[in-house]
Write a protein that holds these residues in place. Structure first.
Motif, mmCIF file in Angstrom:
data_model
loop_
_atom_site.group_PDB
_atom_site.id
_atom_site.type_symbol
_atom_site.label_atom_id
_atom_site.label_comp_id
_atom_site.label_asym_id
_atom_site.label_seq_id
_atom_site.Cartn_x
_atom_site.Cartn_y
_atom_site.Cartn_z
ATOM 1 N N LYS A 1 -1.940 -11.574 -8.818
ATOM 2 C CA LYS A 1 -1.645 -12.871 -9.168
ATOM 3 C C LYS A 1 -2.656 -13.709 -8.837
ATOM 4 C CE LYS A 1 0.071 -15.106 -5.734
ATOM 5 N NZ LYS A 1 -0.811 -16.253 -5.376
ATOM 6 N N TRP B 1 7.324 2.761 3.290
ATOM 7 C CA TRP B 1 7.099 1.375 3.287
ATOM 8 C C TRP B 1 5.557 0.860 3.216
ATOM 9 C CZ3 TRP B 1 10.375 -2.107 2.958
ATOM 10 C CH2 TRP B 1 11.711 -2.048 3.131
ATOM 11 N N VAL C 1 5.265 0.504 -0.333
ATOM 12 C CA VAL C 1 5.655 -0.884 -0.629
ATOM 13 C C VAL C 1 4.672 -1.899 -0.252
ATOM 14 C CG1 VAL C 1 7.458 -2.757 0.034
ATOM 15 C CG2 VAL C 1 8.151 -0.406 -0.360
ATOM 16 N N TYR C 2 3.814 -1.381 0.783
ATOM 17 C CA TYR C 2 2.804 -2.337 1.210
ATOM 18 C C TYR C 2 1.701 -2.757 0.223
ATOM 19 C CZ TYR C 2 -1.266 -3.951 3.836
ATOM 20 O OH TYR C 2 -2.626 -4.634 4.160
ATOM 21 N N THR D 1 1.943 -1.634 -2.981
ATOM 22 C CA THR D 1 2.440 -2.388 -4.284
ATOM 23 C C THR D 1 2.339 -3.725 -4.006
ATOM 24 O OG1 THR D 1 3.823 -0.535 -4.639
ATOM 25 C CG2 THR D 1 4.351 -2.500 -5.897
ATOM 26 N N LEU D 2 2.834 -4.426 -2.932
ATOM 27 C CA LEU D 2 2.638 -5.921 -2.721
ATOM 28 C C LEU D 2 1.367 -6.153 -2.614
ATOM 29 C CD1 LEU D 2 5.502 -6.479 -0.143
ATOM 30 C CD2 LEU D 2 5.503 -6.870 -2.421
ATOM 31 N N ALA D 3 0.559 -5.406 -1.957
ATOM 32 C CA ALA D 3 -1.134 -5.916 -2.220
ATOM 33 C C ALA D 3 -1.510 -6.006 -3.584
ATOM 34 C CB ALA D 3 -1.774 -4.855 -1.254
ATOM 35 N N TRP E 1 0.177 -6.502 -6.298
ATOM 36 C CA TRP E 1 0.634 -7.695 -6.966
ATOM 37 C C TRP E 1 0.049 -9.119 -6.627
ATOM 38 C CZ3 TRP E 1 6.446 -6.216 -6.866
ATOM 39 C CH2 TRP E 1 6.849 -5.137 -7.640
ATOM 40 N N LEU E 2 -0.287 -9.145 -5.493
ATOM 41 C CA LEU E 2 -0.695 -10.284 -4.797
ATOM 42 C C LEU E 2 -2.160 -10.446 -5.309
ATOM 43 C CD1 LEU E 2 0.222 -10.664 -1.074
ATOM 44 C CD2 LEU E 2 1.210 -11.966 -3.198
ATOM 45 N N ARG E 3 -2.939 -9.317 -5.404
ATOM 46 C CA ARG E 3 -4.355 -9.138 -5.822
ATOM 47 C C ARG E 3 -4.408 -9.680 -7.539
ATOM 48 N NH1 ARG E 3 -9.076 -8.140 -2.819
ATOM 49 N NH2 ARG E 3 -10.524 -7.124 -4.324
#
Length: 75
Positions: free
Chosen positions: A62, A48, A51-52, A54-56, A58-60
């Motif tokens: 974006k 997890w 995953v956190y 990776t999401l951070a 992707w948001l950066r």
């Protein structure tokens, strides 16, 4: 004894036999079941956290790509 100590002793007597009961049911040694739970807990926490991150990322990314520019001079 205090109330908290009584609760702790209750859970130590009745709640911590989960791995022993599970190992009896599966026909395994108790130490193997406990090690399995320890390894799974480390794996899931690490999973997890990955995953956190990776999401951070992707948001950066974006935010860097889709930023609104108010004028031509912001390029």
């Amino acid at each position: 004894m205090s109330f908290v100590t009584n609760i702790r002793h209750f859970f130590e007597r009745n709640g911590f036999h989960v791995s022993a009961r599970l190992s009896d049911r599966l026909g395994m040694r108790v130490t193997n079941v406990r090690l399995f739970f320890i390894y799974i807990s480390f794996f899931t926490v690490g999973l997890w956290f990955g995953v956190y991150l990776t999401l951070a990322f992707w948001l950066r990314l974006k935010d860097a790509v889709y930023t609104k520019r108010s004028s031509v001079f912001d390029l």
